[in-house]
Design a protein around this motif. Structure first.
Motif, PDB file in Angstrom:
ATOM      1  N   UNK A  50      23.248  24.895 -68.501  1.00 58.05           N
ATOM      2  CA  UNK A  50      23.667  24.142 -69.703  1.00 58.05           C
ATOM      3  C   UNK A  50      22.664  23.052 -70.061  1.00 58.05           C
ATOM      4  N   UNK A  51      21.383  23.363 -70.034  1.00 56.70           N
ATOM      5  CA  UNK A  51      20.357  22.382 -70.362  1.00 56.70           C
ATOM      6  C   UNK A  51      20.534  21.905 -71.803  1.00 56.70           C
ATOM      7  N   UNK A  52      20.308  20.586 -72.075  1.00 56.03           N
ATOM      8  CA  UNK A  52      20.588  20.031 -73.411  1.00 56.03           C
ATOM      9  C   UNK A  52      19.916  20.776 -74.565  1.00 56.03           C
ATOM     10  N   UNK A  53      18.658  21.172 -74.395  1.00 58.52           N
ATOM     11  CA  UNK A  53      17.947  21.838 -75.489  1.00 58.52           C
ATOM     12  C   UNK A  53      17.840  23.351 -75.278  1.00 58.52           C
ATOM     13  N   UNK A  54      18.514  23.826 -74.248  1.00 57.95           N
ATOM     14  CA  UNK A  54      18.547  25.263 -73.948  1.00 57.95           C
ATOM     15  C   UNK A  54      17.144  25.843 -73.765  1.00 57.95           C
ATOM     16  N   UNK A  55      16.236  25.010 -73.226  1.00 54.15           N
ATOM     17  CA  UNK A  55      14.882  25.456 -72.941  1.00 54.15           C
ATOM     18  C   UNK A  55      14.737  25.746 -71.441  1.00 54.15           C
ATOM     19  N   UNK A  56      13.651  26.398 -71.069  1.00 55.68           N
ATOM     20  CA  UNK A  56      13.418  26.681 -69.652  1.00 55.68           C
ATOM     21  C   UNK A  56      13.172  25.380 -68.894  1.00 55.68           C
ATOM     22  N   UNK A  57      13.579  25.358 -67.638  1.00 53.90           N
ATOM     23  CA  UNK A  57      13.447  24.186 -66.762  1.00 53.90           C
ATOM     24  C   UNK A  57      11.964  23.903 -66.515  1.00 53.90           C
ATOM     25  N   UNK A  58      11.532  22.662 -66.785  1.00 55.86           N
ATOM     26  CA  UNK A  58      10.125  22.284 -66.597  1.00 55.86           C
ATOM     27  C   UNK A  58      10.084  20.925 -65.898  1.00 55.86           C
ATOM     28  N   UNK A  59      10.180  20.903 -64.558  1.00 53.78           N
ATOM     29  CA  UNK A  59      10.260  19.627 -63.842  1.00 53.78           C
ATOM     30  C   UNK A  59       8.924  18.895 -63.806  1.00 53.78           C
ATOM     31  N   UNK A  60       8.995  17.580 -63.956  1.00 48.78           N
ATOM     32  CA  UNK A  60       7.801  16.731 -63.843  1.00 48.78           C
ATOM     33  C   UNK A  60       8.080  15.665 -62.768  1.00 48.78           C
TER      34      UNK A  60
END
Length: 561
Positions: free
Chosen positions: A483-493
């Motif tokens: 349920x990511x806010x922008x429905x984008x792929x997970x990109x951890x920094x």
């Protein structure tokens, strides 16, 4: 075939040993055929035998016998006395006013407690001991390597001494040869002079022999000898030999050569920690339990002067260090937002990552210069210079060590190296199957240490947070939440941890921060209108600081009660 010992035969009656078992006495735990039920009853009339179908055996509770009343079963439990009681016990005054429970209820609670403890032993304590054993094995392997390095250093030092001693011996022997040759030349010259004199004397003796029979008086008067000259014998030359004075060999030689400091084994008072999220209220050193706020809130926003803002590191609860796309590292006041100090990198390159040590010093990595540097009293000291690797992101641990993410020159291999000062203590690169723990390419990988000493790396290229224990053994990978806010792929920094052992990582694509527990379970998101979050850090009060890449602003966010 013996029915009592053969596993291929059917169950037989315990009494007659021939008929097939049909019934079971739950009181006596005896298997019976139909014909032997009566015999079993009549064999002991003192017990209330409970006969059930064989398939229902052990379904009847086996109540304990009362310690004080013969042949009485205890069906109740006295909580105050901590003992089982029968009806006669209840009729007496012994347990008057005591709180009583049905013994089956106590049994269920006891079973539940045992099962919970079994689960804890199986899922938490035993794996923790496995980690400890792995840690000890790693320490032993590291010890073998370090002692080997120590022996090699001593051998090399000995070889250096041998070379110097050989040179010294050669020099002294050359001096001896030179002295010997000089004195031999002098003695040889002296010998030559003596031999010449001896020849002259022999000639005179021969001439005297010739005139012995001579009658020529005039010739005899003309002959003179040099006896007076020969009576003056030559001087005696006595060579004086040099003396070799060897230096004294005693215990001082060991001090001159080099000494070993004593080895020691110390006990860490903090010891190992159980890998669990449960907080023990009795543990005085445990941090207070804090709950997540329903709505995280922005406390303050600090404006920086970078074109692009990359990193943020807490110096204290009042000051933060920042770095961006230029060669300066800037210290800001959190409450006032004012610039307090600027430090320029030694090489003029931009710092790849920054961190604050346990003692409060700023450290930074220089990717192009391949160095790790520390700033003390505004002076930069080089700690490490690498040859075939480039240092990328860095964090300071609770023990004062530094964890550094490194990438090979060809940008293929990635490893985490632990340093104590400039000494390499540990390398983490592969899992138990020999496969790389981290993806190739080290541009966006951040690192932090959790309160349980786990090492957490956000691997942007792999779209995962990779968590290993202190010994470097893989615990889990977190790959984002659906349920990511922008429905984008997970990109951890950026990545950091708080006092509750939560792991927080910035999600570049979804412009939020993920909060997971120490075992990798998703808890919630932090949004607060973030714009391309990059670096993260936490202060001592569990306030979160987020460096926003393009807005050049640091947000201070409160997310725990």
């Amino acid at each position: 075939m013996d029915p009592r010992t053969s596993a291929q035969d059917v169950m037989r009656c315990d009494l007659c040993e021939t008929a097939v078992v049909k019934m079971h006495c739950d009181t006596c735990l005896v298997n019976l055929c139909t014909n032997c039920v009566g015999k079993h009853f009549s064999a002991d009339l003192s017990k209330p035998h409970t006969i059930v179908d064989f398939k229902d055996r052990k379904s009847t509770p086996l109540y304990p016998e009362c310690k004080f009343h013969n042949k009485q079963q205890c069906t109740m439990y006295c909580n105050q006395c901590g003992t089982s009681v029968c009806t006669k016990c209840l009729a007496s005054d012994q347990h008057l006013g005591h709180k009583l429970s049905e013994i089956l209820q106590v049994l269920d609670e006891k079973k539940e407690k045992i099962l919970k403890e079994q689960t804890e032993l199986n899922e938490i304590i035993y794996p923790t001991y496995q980690d400890i054993a792995s840690d000890v094995q790693n320490r032993m392997s590291q010890l073998e390597k370090e002692y080997g390095d120590l022996s090699t250093a001593i051998t090399k030092h000995g070889e250096d001494w041998h070379r110097e001693i050989d040179k010294l011996v050669k020099k002294l022997k050359a001096e001896v040869d030179e002295m010997k040759n000089t004195q031999l030349q002098i003695l040889q010259k002296h010998l030559d002079e003596i031999n010449k004199t001896m020849a002259d004397i022999k000639d005179e003796i021969d001439s005297i022999d010739v005139i012995e029979d001579c009658n020529n008086i005039s010739k005899l008067f003309s002959i003179t000898t040099n006896v007076d000259r020969y009576r003056n014998l030559p001087q005696k030359i006595l060579p004086s030999l040099p003396k070799f004075g060897p230096g004294r060999i005693n215990e001082e030689l060991g001090k001159i050569f080099g000494t070993l400091s004593p080895s020691s084994l110390t006990l860490d008072k903090h010891g190992y920690s159980i890998k669990t999220t449960q907080k023990s209220p009795e543990a005085g050193s445990s941090p207070p339990v804090k709950q997540l706020l329903d709505e995280p809130e922005t406390v303050v926003t600090i404006h920086t002067k970078y074109g692009k803002l990359y990193e943020v590191a807490c110096l204290s609860d009042e000051e933060i260090w920042t770095s961006g796309n230029d060669k300066t590292m800037k210290l800001y006041s959190i409450n006032q937002g004012s610039l307090l100090k600027s430090i320029t990198t030694k090489s003029g390159n931009r710092p790849w990552d920054i961190a604050v040590t346990k003692s409060g010093d700023l450290v930074y990595t220089d990717n192009n210069d391949r160095t790790l540097n520390i700033v003390k009293n505004e002076k930069i000291e080089e700690v490490i210079r690498l040859q075939n690797w480039k240092p990328r992101n860095i964090c300071s641990t609770s023990s004062g060590d530094l964890l550094v993410i490194m990438v090979s020159i060809d940008n293929i291999q990635i490893k985490v190296v632990r340093y104590s000062g400039s000494t390499e203590k540990q390398t983490i690169q592969f899992d138990d199957q020999g496969k790389p723990l981290y993806s190739s390419g080290g541009y966006f990988k951040y690192i932090t240490e959790n309160k349980n000493l786990d090492i957490c790396v956000s691997d942007s290229e792999a779209k995962a947070v990779v968590v290993v224990n202190q010994a470097g053994k893989l615990r889990f990978r977190y790959t984002g939440h659906t349920s990511a806010p922008k429905n984008q792929s997970f990109c951890p920094r950026g990545i950091t941890t708080d006092s509750q052992s939560h792991i927080l990582t910035a999600d570049y694509n979804n412009e939020c921060v993920h909060i997971i527990d120490q075992d990798g379970q998703f808890l919630r998101y932090i949004d607060c209108g973030l714009s391309i979050p990059c670096g993260l850090c936490i202060d001592t009060n569990d306030n979160l600081f987020v460096a926003q890449f393009r807005k050049q602003k640091v947000k201070k966010i409160k997310y725990l009660q």
